[in-house]
Motif scaffolding. Sequence first.
Motif, PDB file in Angstrom:
ATOM      1  N   SER A  34      -1.766 -14.275  93.882  1.00 15.70           N
ATOM      2  CA  SER A  34      -0.522 -13.828  93.269  1.00 15.70           C
ATOM      3  C   SER A  34      -0.832 -12.954  91.870  1.00 15.70           C
ATOM      4  O   SER A  34      -0.109 -11.758  91.512  1.00 15.70           O
ATOM      5  N   TRP A  90       7.494 -22.532  93.119  1.00  7.93           N
ATOM      6  CA  TRP A  90       6.859 -21.311  92.540  1.00  7.93           C
ATOM      7  C   TRP A  90       6.247 -20.275  93.567  1.00  7.93           C
ATOM      8  O   TRP A  90       6.164 -19.119  93.599  1.00  7.93           O
ATOM      9  N   THR A 100       7.141 -20.243  96.784  1.00 12.31           N
ATOM     10  CA  THR A 100       8.203 -19.516  97.480  1.00 12.31           C
ATOM     11  C   THR A 100       8.818 -18.430  96.492  1.00 12.31           C
ATOM     12  O   THR A 100       9.312 -17.384  97.122  1.00 12.31           O
ATOM     13  N   VAL A 101       8.915 -18.511  95.242  1.00 13.06           N
ATOM     14  CA  VAL A 101       9.474 -17.704  94.110  1.00 13.06           C
ATOM     15  C   VAL A 101       8.575 -16.600  94.228  1.00 13.06           C
ATOM     16  O   VAL A 101       8.939 -15.304  94.363  1.00 13.06           O
ATOM     17  N   TRP A 143       6.119 -15.400  96.421  1.00 12.79           N
ATOM     18  CA  TRP A 143       6.410 -14.799  97.841  1.00 12.79           C
ATOM     19  C   TRP A 143       7.351 -13.883  97.998  1.00 12.79           C
ATOM     20  O   TRP A 143       7.337 -12.920  98.645  1.00 12.79           O
ATOM     21  N   GLY A 144       8.660 -14.414  97.631  1.00 12.15           N
ATOM     22  CA  GLY A 144       9.884 -13.510  97.882  1.00 12.15           C
ATOM     23  C   GLY A 144       9.588 -12.309  96.984  1.00 12.15           C
ATOM     24  O   GLY A 144      10.123 -11.186  97.577  1.00 12.15           O
ATOM     25  N   LEU A 145       8.925 -12.430  95.569  1.00 11.99           N
ATOM     26  CA  LEU A 145       8.799 -11.072  94.863  1.00 11.99           C
ATOM     27  C   LEU A 145       7.818 -10.228  95.616  1.00 11.99           C
ATOM     28  O   LEU A 145       7.991  -8.859  95.723  1.00 11.99           O
ATOM     29  N   MET A 204       6.572 -17.883 103.159  1.00 13.40           N
ATOM     30  CA  MET A 204       7.181 -18.206 102.118  1.00 13.40           C
ATOM     31  C   MET A 204       7.378 -19.766 101.926  1.00 13.40           C
ATOM     32  O   MET A 204       7.874 -20.473 100.959  1.00 13.40           O
ATOM     33  N   THR A 247       9.261 -21.896 103.518  1.00 10.34           N
ATOM     34  CA  THR A 247      10.584 -22.411 103.463  1.00 10.34           C
ATOM     35  C   THR A 247      10.931 -22.892 105.110  1.00 10.34           C
ATOM     36  O   THR A 247      10.204 -22.847 105.858  1.00 10.34           O
ATOM     37  N   ALA A 302      14.082 -11.951  99.086  1.00  9.08           N
ATOM     38  CA  ALA A 302      14.617 -12.324  97.578  1.00  9.08           C
ATOM     39  C   ALA A 302      15.581 -13.294  97.586  1.00  9.08           C
ATOM     40  O   ALA A 302      15.708 -14.149  96.499  1.00  9.08           O
ATOM     41  N   CYS A 326      14.034 -16.492  97.585  1.00 11.87           N
ATOM     42  CA  CYS A 326      13.353 -16.715  96.305  1.00 11.87           C
ATOM     43  C   CYS A 326      14.102 -17.117  95.387  1.00 11.87           C
ATOM     44  O   CYS A 326      13.989 -17.940  94.687  1.00 11.87           O
ATOM     45  N   LYS A 385      16.178 -20.850  96.193  1.00 11.16           N
ATOM     46  CA  LYS A 385      15.025 -21.973  95.837  1.00 11.16           C
ATOM     47  C   LYS A 385      14.874 -22.337  94.207  1.00 11.16           C
ATOM     48  O   LYS A 385      14.233 -23.216  94.096  1.00 11.16           O
TER      49      LYS A 385
END
Length: 568
Positions: free
Chosen positions: A130, A177, A179-180, A182-184, A287, A289, A363, A366, A369
């Motif tokens: 990341s 974090w 998931t967050v 990877w959403g970005l 992600m 999820t 997003a 992201c 969650k």
Amino acid sequence: METNGNGSQAYIITNSQLGLELDPKDEKDKNENEPKKRNLIFWKCLVFGVFSGYFLWATIYYVQDLKRLSISDSACSGYGCLMILYIFILYGITYTYIIKPYLEKHVLKFLVYPITSCLKKIKYIDQLFSAAFFLGVFGYLIFDTSDNRSRLMPISGLLVFLLIGFLMSNNKKKIPWHTVLWGLKLQFIFGFITIRWNVGRQIFSCIGDKITTFLHYSQEGAKFVYGDTLVLGEINPETNVRDLGGVFAFSGILTVYFMAFMINILYYYGIMQKVVKVIGEFLQMVMDTTICESVNTAANIFLGMTEAPLLLKPYLKNLTNSEINSIMTSGFATVAGSVMAAYISYGADPAALITASVMSAPAALCFSKMMVPETEEVKITKENVDIVENEYESVLDAASQGVSMGLQIVLGICSSVIAFIAFVAFINGILGWMGILVGFSGENQWSLDLIAGKIFIPVSYIMGVPWEDCEKVGKLIGLKTMINEFVAYKTMGEMNLTGRTKMIATYAICGFSNPGSVGILISAMVALIPHKKQAILKTIYKSFIGGALVCFMTACIASMLYPEIALQ
């Protein structure tokens, strides 16, 4: 619990343990459906054979008479487009009947799983990747914006919106974090593919043009029923051309009927389910999820907030509060394909609308969650979930029910537009009267538009809107938030905006986060899962705010990635 052949014990999760009772007639129905499956395979083979014959005919004609045209030049239309379509169909058949049943498990076992297992053993691998990814993106933006540093302003917007999501979280210690982040990352990756990569941009531009052409076919039916004037507008006496625009209820949204008609046909033949499931499983794999929220988010790229959850109707009763919030947030953060034509008719860029929905999908996961992290046991997993089969008797039944659904959508849109515009006009009347009493009249007369334009000026600025246009974009955001996106896009089409400002506004207001949608979504979700009413009402406003902020985040990334030359 059962004993395996080697004497070990294995725990088996059954449908009854999940609350998904099996019908006693399932076995009988399965036997009765065998002839139908054989007939379906026969017709599939027949259709594919006919299409293959046509493709061969077109290939011969191309080689003999059209070889002066390159395949790349005809990729969007012509022989190149036909070749791409044939390759996709051929790959789908190969994957379904050869790769998946015979090769996929071996590839996973001997290649994918060993590689992922080795990577997981590396300490802090996710954090290191990341960090490297975002440093690479930042370095690229520093280089790419050397001629215009103002394009870096949306970085502050991203941080502000993420901070708001963090502060609104109901359990900050449980925020996933992975998931967050990877959403970005997926937002940036999709942004690079669709905005900066020339091939990707051409692909989405072509898709946008095809969608526009496809949806315009609905005008033929609308003109037959309502006439040319209501659908296309009056003839300008000076130019003798219909350029004054049609009536909203008879032009901008009547494509909903055609789109709902076609979507139900695609569902009947199982095409839409396969597309949605592939995208959903990709989001789940990357992600981390759950399968239900991933599939729903993928469906929201194509469907509306009330249609997408129907894909998982049998499993909705087992969803956790966090999954319910994810489903509602993705509904607010995206728009349905059936209403895009209305936005396009007001001057919105088709490719930008499609890109916005694609970028907003990860997003939404992201952000949801972050605001409502998972704290319950997830009952529905990839192993025990299956996409619900359609319940239509025939393709004609599917098509007719699609049209009926389209009627409900159209009536809902028209009624909400009438009611909310009337309510806003009522509030504006009171504010205008109050303003006149203290000396504010004319252009300075008090109104919700004026107030919203002022309130959302900082939001517009941190998204990268030039300062002189911030109040205009703030007004559009206010209209979208207080009324709906139809009114906002219509107003945007009447404004004199620069290319960059119009692009940012298109992304920022491309979502269903408005008061009317709140009521629609509450009614739909409570009807589907009445025992979850308290959870729905408890998280609906977080979902509403999250959906709006996701659109703003997508606008920030688009603002950073769009070069000036592309907007001239």
